[in-house]
Design an enzyme around this catalytic site. Structure first.
Site, PDB file in Angstrom:
ATOM      1  N   LYS A 126       0.863  -1.186   0.000  1.00  0.00           N
ATOM      2  CA  LYS A 126       0.000   0.000   0.000  1.00  0.00           C
ATOM      3  C   LYS A 126       0.890   1.223   0.000  1.00  0.00           C
ATOM      4  O   LYS A 126       2.051   1.164   0.440  1.00  0.00           O
ATOM      5  CB  LYS A 126      -0.876   0.021   1.254  1.00  0.00           C
ATOM      6  N   ASP A 166      -6.767   4.063  -4.673  1.00  0.00           N
ATOM      7  CA  ASP A 166      -7.492   3.886  -3.408  1.00  0.00           C
ATOM      8  C   ASP A 166      -8.169   5.254  -3.192  1.00  0.00           C
ATOM      9  O   ASP A 166      -8.365   5.990  -4.160  1.00  0.00           O
ATOM     10  CB  ASP A 166      -6.535   3.496  -2.261  1.00  0.00           C
TER      11      ASP A 166
END
Ligand code: GLU
Length: 446
Positions: A126, A166
């Site tokens: 991430k 995201d």
């Protein structure tokens, strides 16, 4: 609780006490796998869990850019390559004011098990920045993305680490990021990012995949309960791509979505939401949701985003942000006859909220299972880029559907093996974790 598991949780609490979101996810996942640790002493022997809670590496970098007035800004950027045991690191980028190391690490840890559940060869990662995209012009976002990629490009690649979107990162940002990657590297490596536009290697269905996947997963659970999605009233928090993917698929299958929310309030539309309008407001105009009520006759805007959980619905799908639903919200849902909570966002329920949901016998699915359709379709985008082909809408949809069915089966089977049939939180954590654990064991102490 297994003593080894308890000691690793204690260690994480001490070492990462200033990163509450990371501690929260570690505690949830490790508590779930505690029963299987008794059956696998070999994991403890090589201290596997301690390695599992430590990212393989994490970069912090500076991102400087110039706004339209000629003023300079410096933001912080991160990429956390959490676990590469089952495939290249894979996971989105989040651009949001409140992003810091703890958020990136919690998301990278969750991503590792989510990606494992998809059955595709993808490790967990991430990244993101504390850059606030709100109110920025296209040119400002472009300059920021170019600067971000200039710092990151040497650490990623189609077989190394594959970022995607995201919160705060959609098709526009992915386009700017890829343009800069291509300029810097001088090669056509479009498998380095997913969520791309269709003209340069994107996959059909990717934009709506997380929402479609969540509905396919929900369908499987309901089928198992001899029930169906038809006629169900669904309340959704959020109005990003996860939310509108759910709106579209659930409506197509005969459910009714009458509520959705944004950061400051919620919309009630008794006729069922106008999905095109939601997309137009969010993606094209990047406006507040109150605009929906101004433009759609018969709909209402109410201040306060929490209000959405005090309304009558059969199924609640929190799709906005971590820890957005607490135990009081769940109590309101129960009082109003809600039967299921399915997570569209990553970790939207607090631990107390999960306890209440499970304690009251509601159907529940954690995000790492029910929102895995997005990254699964990213995996399908990577495959298409590797073979330099594009699959049709139906081909991608069918594969996504198959993946979500398999995820449900894996979670359910694991819940049965753990002696708690139907506890899909336990099932998701155990099934996701075991595959990663076995791959790590096979590869030795690295
Ligand atoms: N950000 C999404 C997630 O939380 C998608 C990640 C990806 O496609 O790599 O799963």
């Amino acid at each position: 609780m297994n003593a080894y598991v308890a000691s690793v949780i204690d260690y994480v609490k001490q070492a990462h006490g200033n990163e509450p979101e990371f501690v929260q996810t570690v505690e949830e996942v490790l508590s779930s796998v505690s029963p299987i640790m008794d059956a696998h002493p070999e994991y403890e022997k090589v201290d596997l869990l301690k390695r599992m809670v430590e990212p393989e590496r994490m970069f912090t970098f500076r991102v400087c850019w110039m706004d339209d007035k000629g003023e300079y800004h410096t933001n912080r950027g991160w990429r956390c390559q959490f676990n590469g045991a089952i495939g290249p690191y894979k996971g989105g980028l989040r651009f949001q004011k409140n992003v810091y190391e703890g958020i990136i690490k919690f998301l990278g840890f969750e991503q590792t098990f989510k990606n494992s559940l998809t059955g595709l060869p993808m490790g967990g990662a991430k990244g993101g920045s504390d850059f606030d995209p709100a109110g920025k012009s296209d040119a400002e976002v472009m300059r920021f993305c170019q600067s971000f990629m200039t710092a990151l490009y040497r650490y990623i690649g189609p077989d190394i680490d594959v970022p995607a979107g995201d919160m705060g990162v959609g098709g526009r940002e992915i386009g700017y990021l890829y343009g800069q990657y291509r300029r810097l590297k001088g090669v056509w490596e479009n498998g380095v990012l997913t969520g791309k536009g269709m003209t340069y290697g994107g996959s059909l269905i990717r934009p709506e995949a997380t929402g479609y996947g969540a509905v396919y997963y929900l369908q499987e659970v309901l089928k198992h309960e001899n029930d169906t999605i038809e006629g169900k009233r669904i309340a959704i928090s959020g109005y990003g791509n996860v939310a509108w993917g759910i709106m579209r698929k659930a409506t197509e299958l005969g459910a009714k979505v009458t509520y959705f929310s944004g950061p400051d309030g919620y919309i009630y539309d008794p006729d069922g939401v106008d999905i095109k309008k939601v997309m137009d407001i969010k993606q094209k105009r990047r406006a507040r949701i109150s605009v929906y009520a101004d433009e759609v006759p018969g709909s209402e805007y109410h201040e306060g985003r929490k209000g959405i959980w005090t309304l009558k619905c059969d199924i609640a799908m929190p799709c906005a942000s971590q820890n957005e639903m607490d135990a009081d919200d769940v109590q309101h849902l129960i009082d109003n006859g809600c039967m299921a909570v399915f997570e569209g966002a990553n970790m939207p329920l607090t631990p107390e909220a999960i306890e209440k949901v499970l304690g009251n016998g509601l159907l529940y699915s954690p995000g790492k299972a029910s929102n895995a359709g997005g990254v699964a379709t990213s995996g399908l985008e990577m495959s298409q880029n590797s073979i330099r082909m594009s699959w049709s809408f139906d081909e991608v949809d069918e594969k996504l559907h198959g993946i979500m069915k398999n995820i449900f089966k894996a979670c359910y089977d694991a819940s049965v093996e753990c002696g708690q049939p139907g506890n899909l939180m336990l099932g998701a954590n155990v099934a996701g974790c075991l595959k990663v654990a076995d791959a790590m064991m096979a590869q030795g102490v690295v």
